[in-house]
Motif scaffolding. Structure first.
Motif, short mmCIF file in Angstrom:
data_model
loop_
_atom_site.label_atom_id
_atom_site.label_comp_id
_atom_site.label_asym_id
_atom_site.label_seq_id
_atom_site.Cartn_x
_atom_site.Cartn_y
_atom_site.Cartn_z
N VAL A 216 -2.89 1.47 29.45
CA VAL A 216 -1.67 1.03 30.13
C VAL A 216 -0.50 1.00 29.15
O VAL A 216 0.61 1.49 29.45
CB VAL A 216 -1.88 -0.36 30.76
N MET A 217 -0.71 0.47 27.96
CA MET A 217 0.36 0.36 26.97
C MET A 217 0.81 1.74 26.48
O MET A 217 2.00 2.03 26.38
CB MET A 217 -0.11 -0.50 25.80
N MET A 218 -0.15 2.63 26.19
CA MET A 218 0.20 3.95 25.68
C MET A 218 0.88 4.80 26.76
O MET A 218 1.80 5.55 26.46
CB MET A 218 -1.06 4.66 25.16
N PHE A 219 0.42 4.66 28.01
CA PHE A 219 1.06 5.39 29.10
C PHE A 219 2.52 4.96 29.24
O PHE A 219 3.42 5.79 29.39
CB PHE A 219 0.31 5.16 30.40
N ALA A 220 2.77 3.65 29.16
CA ALA A 220 4.13 3.14 29.25
C ALA A 220 4.97 3.64 28.07
O ALA A 220 6.14 3.99 28.23
CB ALA A 220 4.11 1.62 29.29
#
Length: 225
Positions: free
Chosen positions: A24-28
């Motif tokens: 989730v963090m890397m996608f954002a």
């Protein structure tokens, strides 16, 4: 060879939860950095297509040659990225403001033969890059253009004046757009920064639209199709 080691190895439920958080963090972060690069950076691909390519390409590579990286972890990462992609596109379909936030809005670059300076700056192009795009669409000067719109995918869409309505405008080819040093009484002049055409009495006169003090001889040739 133990097939459990190939697919699961020492993966724990706690680590799988950590993978989900990291996804989730890397996608954002990928979306954020792609937005910061501007429309020029993504060109024909949408932001989310680039995000998927970057995310899945990285995920697929490591398990191919890392001995202690089980396939289940890569599967969880890929499933999470695809789910985020589907969720994001669904939200964009339901909420126009959310779509504008992530993909941006089309920007007006030229209106009525003059550059729209506020939107030109937002587009993160240099003036030369915009002019190159226009030249590639058989545009000789800004006076031929009724509207030029920078689309959210980075393409430049242009609506032209009919030949009988072409105005005087700033030339787009370097040699024709040279800065004048002497003023001829019967010539038309275009501001080299914004394209505004006006009557001037001296070569260093300030443009009434943007206050630039450099001018080129404006032309009103019809567009060749």
């Amino acid at each position: 060879m133990d097939f459990a080691d190939i697919f699961i190895h020492d993966t724990t439920w706690a680590f799988l939860g950590e993978i989900l958080v990291r996804c989730v963090m890397m996608f954002a972060m990928i979306i954020l950095f792609l937005r910061l690069t501007g429309k020029r950076g993504i060109r024909q691909l949408s932001i989310f297509e680039v995000a998927i390519i970057l995310s899945l390409g990285s995920v697929a590579g490591d398990p191919m040659f890392t001995e202690d990286l089980p396939l289940v972890q890569a599967f969880v990462v890929m499933a999470c990225i695809i789910t985020l992609y589907r969720l994001t596109t669904w939200l964009m379909m339901k909420n126009q403001a959310f779509e504008d936030l992530l993909e941006g809005k089309p920007l007006y670059i030229v209106k009525a033969g003059e550059l729209v300076l506020e939107d030109v700056k937002k587009g993160k192009y240099s003036q030369d890059e915009f002019f190159a795009e226009m030249r590639q669409q058989n545009t000789e000067h800004l006076g031929q253009i009724r509207v030029a719109l920078l689309e959210s995918d980075g393409k430049l869409s242009i609506l032209f004046y009919p030949n009988e309505e072409v105005k005087y405008g700033l030339p787009l080819f370097p040699e024709a757009c040279s800065i004048v040093k002497h003023i001829e009484p019967d010539a038309h002049y275009a501001c080299s920064y914004c394209g505004h055409v006006q009557n001037i009495q001296q070569a260093r006169q300030a443009c009434t639209r943007c206050e630039c003090k450099t001018w080129a001889v404006a032309i009103n040739t019809a567009r060749l199709t």
